[in-house]
Design a protein around this motif. Structure first.
Motif, PDB file in Angstrom:
ATOM      1  N   ASN A  87      49.382  33.171  43.574  1.00  0.00           N
ATOM      2  CA  ASN A  87      49.424  31.859  44.213  1.00  0.00           C
ATOM      3  C   ASN A  87      49.008  31.951  45.678  1.00  0.00           C
ATOM      4  O   ASN A  87      48.282  31.084  46.180  1.00  0.00           O
ATOM      5  N   ARG A  88      49.479  32.993  46.359  1.00  0.00           N
ATOM      6  CA  ARG A  88      49.088  33.170  47.764  1.00  0.00           C
ATOM      7  C   ARG A  88      47.589  33.406  47.890  1.00  0.00           C
ATOM      8  O   ARG A  88      46.944  32.894  48.807  1.00  0.00           O
TER       9      ARG A  88
ATOM     10  N   GLN B 219      63.357  42.400  42.630  1.00  0.00           N
ATOM     11  CA  GLN B 219      62.184  42.238  43.497  1.00  0.00           C
ATOM     12  C   GLN B 219      62.412  42.837  44.874  1.00  0.00           C
ATOM     13  O   GLN B 219      61.475  43.340  45.495  1.00  0.00           O
TER      14      GLN B 219
ATOM     15  N   ARG C 235      60.562  40.237  34.126  1.00  0.00           N
ATOM     16  CA  ARG C 235      60.461  38.938  34.785  1.00  0.00           C
ATOM     17  C   ARG C 235      60.272  39.094  36.298  1.00  0.00           C
ATOM     18  O   ARG C 235      59.567  38.307  36.927  1.00  0.00           O
TER      19      ARG C 235
ATOM     20  N   ALA D 163      65.779  38.390  41.729  1.00  0.00           N
ATOM     21  CA  ALA D 163      65.619  38.578  43.178  1.00  0.00           C
ATOM     22  C   ALA D 163      66.066  39.966  43.602  1.00  0.00           C
ATOM     23  O   ALA D 163      65.452  40.600  44.468  1.00  0.00           O
TER      24      ALA D 163
ATOM     25  N   SER E  89      57.045  37.588  38.092  1.00  0.00           N
ATOM     26  CA  SER E  89      57.234  36.606  39.149  1.00  0.00           C
ATOM     27  C   SER E  89      56.564  37.059  40.436  1.00  0.00           C
ATOM     28  O   SER E  89      55.966  36.255  41.161  1.00  0.00           O
ATOM     29  N   LEU E  90      56.659  38.354  40.704  1.00  0.00           N
ATOM     30  CA  LEU E  90      56.022  38.897  41.902  1.00  0.00           C
ATOM     31  C   LEU E  90      54.508  38.742  41.828  1.00  0.00           C
ATOM     32  O   LEU E  90      53.860  38.351  42.800  1.00  0.00           O
ATOM     33  N   ARG E  91      53.938  39.036  40.651  1.00  0.00           N
ATOM     34  CA  ARG E  91      52.497  38.885  40.473  1.00  0.00           C
ATOM     35  C   ARG E  91      52.073  37.434  40.611  1.00  0.00           C
ATOM     36  O   ARG E  91      51.058  37.115  41.220  1.00  0.00           O
ATOM     37  N   ASP E  92      52.854  36.528  40.019  1.00  0.00           N
ATOM     38  CA  ASP E  92      52.528  35.106  40.106  1.00  0.00           C
ATOM     39  C   ASP E  92      52.542  34.638  41.557  1.00  0.00           C
ATOM     40  O   ASP E  92      51.683  33.869  41.981  1.00  0.00           O
ATOM     41  N   GLY E  93      53.546  35.114  42.312  1.00  0.00           N
ATOM     42  CA  GLY E  93      53.623  34.738  43.721  1.00  0.00           C
ATOM     43  C   GLY E  93      52.431  35.253  44.502  1.00  0.00           C
ATOM     44  O   GLY E  93      51.861  34.542  45.343  1.00  0.00           O
ATOM     45  N   THR E  94      52.011  36.478  44.210  1.00  0.00           N
ATOM     46  CA  THR E  94      50.844  37.057  44.879  1.00  0.00           C
ATOM     47  C   THR E  94      49.586  36.283  44.539  1.00  0.00           C
ATOM     48  O   THR E  94      48.761  35.981  45.403  1.00  0.00           O
TER      49      THR E  94
END
Length: 223
Positions: A123-124, A10, A112, A7, A116-121
Motif C-alpha cells: 500500500n505504501r 510484527q 497473518r 501486532a 499484513s506486513l506485506r500488504d502494508g508495504t
C-alpha cells in the motif's frame, strides 16, 4: 501458553538492507512458546528443513544491532544458531520441528502478521507511485490527455486528431509515459510514420544548426 497477537509478531519482524524480512531466533522461540535453546536444538536436528532462504546467517554486527533493537538478551557464542534469522518460510517451518499444538496455533498468527506486513508495504508503494504519477502529469494537458486516452482505449491517431500537438512531440511523450509505467505497454501504439517525422525534424534541425554555424564563420571573416 497465550497466543501472540499479530501486532506483537510484527514488532519482532525486522529488516536489513538486502535481507528479506526475518525474526531472530529468540523472537521466534517466544512467539512459538518455547526457549531459544530448545528451538535451536530442534533446528539442528532438522537442518534439511531450513535452507538458506529459510534461515539466514547474520554477521555479529547485524545480530547485535537487531537484538538490541528488539530487546533480546542471548549470550550465545559467535556462530551459535541464535545468530540466525528466520524468514517467513523459516518461521512457518518451526511448528514442523516443535510438533506442539501451541506452535501450530501460533503459526496462523505468524502467517497473518507477515501477510499484513506485506500488504502494508504494498500500500505504501502504491501510494508513493501514485504521488509520483500525479507530480509527473501535473498540469500538463498533453500528459493528462494521454492518460485519459489510454484508459479509454483510443488509438494514437485518434488522440492526435483531437489535438493540435505535433506527432513527434506527442509520440515522445507517449513513449516516456509507457516507460514510466503510467500507461499500459500496449496502449497508444506510436505509428512508424511518427518516427520518420521525428528523424526528419532532427535532420532539419541539424541543417539549421550547420547553416547558423557557417553564417557565423562567414560574418567573422567579413569583420
Amino acid at each position: 501458553m497465550s497466543l501472540p497477537t499479530i501486532a506483537g509478531v510484527q514488532s519482532r519482524i525486522t529488516n536489513l538492507p538486502s535481507r528479506p524480512p526475518f525474526m531472530l531466533a529468540e523472537a521466534v522461540a517466544e512467539v512459538f512458546g518455547t526457549t531459544a535453546s530448545n528451538l535451536m536444538r530442534q533446528v539442528r536436528r532438522n537442518m534439511d528443513l531450513f535452507p538458506d532462504d529459510f534461515l539466514i546467517k547474520l554477521t555479529e554486527e547485524e545480530y547485535r544491532e537487531k537484538s538490541c533493537q528488539i530487546g533480546t538478551t542471548s549470550q550465545g557464542k559467535r556462530g551459535d544458531l541464535t545468530h540466525y534469522g528466520f524468514t517467513e518460510a523459516g518461521a512457518l517451518m518451526v511448528p514442523q520441528v516443535l510438533r506442539t499444538v501451541e506452535a501450530r496455533a501460533a503459526s496462523l498468527i505468524v502467517v497473518r502478521a507477515f501477510l499484513s506486513l506485506r500488504d502494508g508495504t504494498m500500500n505504501r508503494l502504491r501510494i508513493a507511485a501514485f504521488k509520483d504519477e500525479v507530480a509527473y502529469i501535473g498540469r500538463s494537458k498533453m500528459r493528462l490527455a494521454i492518460k485519459l486516452a489510454a484508459a479509454e482505449g483510443w488509438s494514437f491517431g485518434k488522440l492526435w486528431d483531437e489535438h493540435d500537438w505535433s506527432a513527434p512531440r506527442l509520440g515522445r511523450e507517449v513513449e516516456e509515459m509507457r516507460i514510466r509505467g503510467y500507461i499500459p505497454q500496449n496502449a497508444l501504439f506510436v505509428p512508424h510514420y511518427v518516427y520518420q517525422r521525428r528523424k526528419a525534424e532532427a535532420a532539419l534541425m541539424e541543417i539549421h544548426a550547420e547553416d547558423a554555424r557557417q553564417m557565423d564563420l562567414f560574418q567573422k571573416k567579413v569583420h
